[in-house]
Design an enzyme around this catalytic site. Sequence first.
Site, PDB file in Angstrom:
ATOM      1  N   HIS A   1       0.849  -1.185   0.000  1.00 35.07           N
ATOM      2  CA  HIS A   1       0.000   0.000   0.000  1.00 35.07           C
ATOM      3  C   HIS A   1       0.887   1.238   0.000  1.00 35.07           C
ATOM      4  O   HIS A   1       2.023   1.216   0.486  1.00 35.07           O
ATOM      5  CB  HIS A   1      -0.901   0.001   1.227  1.00 35.07           C
ATOM      6  CG  HIS A   1      -1.990  -1.015   1.173  1.00 35.07           C
ATOM      7  ND1 HIS A   1      -3.175  -0.857   1.835  1.00 35.07           N
ATOM      8  CD2 HIS A   1      -2.069  -2.214   0.540  1.00 35.07           C
ATOM      9  CE1 HIS A   1      -3.947  -1.903   1.618  1.00 35.07           C
ATOM     10  NE2 HIS A   1      -3.291  -2.748   0.834  1.00 35.07           N
TER      11      HIS A   1
ATOM     12  N   GLU B   1       0.857   3.958   1.761  1.00 33.11           N
ATOM     13  CA  GLU B   1       1.312   4.400   3.082  1.00 33.11           C
ATOM     14  C   GLU B   1       2.491   3.555   3.555  1.00 33.11           C
ATOM     15  O   GLU B   1       3.483   4.089   4.058  1.00 33.11           O
ATOM     16  CB  GLU B   1       0.181   4.295   4.116  1.00 33.11           C
ATOM     17  CG  GLU B   1      -0.979   5.220   3.853  1.00 33.11           C
ATOM     18  CD  GLU B   1      -2.098   4.599   3.039  1.00 33.11           C
ATOM     19  OE1 GLU B   1      -3.252   5.019   3.215  1.00 33.11           O
ATOM     20  OE2 GLU B   1      -1.823   3.703   2.206  1.00 33.11           O
TER      21      GLU B   1
ATOM     22  N   CYS C   1      -6.705   2.362   5.274  1.00 31.13           N
ATOM     23  CA  CYS C   1      -7.244   1.054   5.626  1.00 31.13           C
ATOM     24  C   CYS C   1      -6.696   0.672   7.005  1.00 31.13           C
ATOM     25  O   CYS C   1      -5.772   1.302   7.518  1.00 31.13           O
ATOM     26  CB  CYS C   1      -6.845   0.018   4.569  1.00 31.13           C
ATOM     27  SG  CYS C   1      -5.133  -0.569   4.707  1.00 31.13           S
TER      28      CYS C   1
ATOM     29  N   CYS D   1      -2.806   0.160   7.150  1.00 32.42           N
ATOM     30  CA  CYS D   1      -2.070   1.415   7.039  1.00 32.42           C
ATOM     31  C   CYS D   1      -2.303   2.299   8.255  1.00 32.42           C
ATOM     32  O   CYS D   1      -1.378   2.971   8.719  1.00 32.42           O
ATOM     33  CB  CYS D   1      -2.458   2.132   5.755  1.00 32.42           C
ATOM     34  SG  CYS D   1      -1.926   1.213   4.289  1.00 32.42           S
TER      35      CYS D   1
END
Length: 169
Positions: free
Chosen positions: A49, A51, A79, A82
Amino acid sequence: MDFAQRTIDLARRNVAEGGRPFATVIVKDGEVLAESPNKVAQTHDPTAHAEILAIRAACTALGTEHLTGTTIYVLAHPCPMCLGALYYCSPDEVVFLTTRDAYEPHYVDDRKYFELSTFYEEFGKDWDERRLPMRYEPRDAAVEVYRAWQERNGGHRRQPGNPAPDDRS
């Protein structure tokens, strides 16, 4: 520099190149420290991801696991994975540019045990009530690893140098 717009542009470029619509820009002292789009599709890594990748790059650049003194811009509300990483690295602020409700008519990323609409509720459940099958297999030797860590760190339970939690007494 408009760091929010930079985050949007990074995500838009990632979509144009076949990636997912997420990006992160980490700023320290008015300069971009690290940035990344989401690279799950490109790498086949479900942890890639934006992040997570940007946090890794920023921490490597600073030589620390702490991002105090930074502002982190993310395209969408993080999410759970993250969000946990963001809490763990301790930035001064996280700025998100859209909500799940706003983008949900255009994008959904549900999985076998993961649906954004219900996933935060999963965290509040006891481990044996979650959708993801989990089994607890206690081992005394597992706790010994933590005792060894504490001994190695002079009897301290916390990692030296960690930003202290807020005093809530």
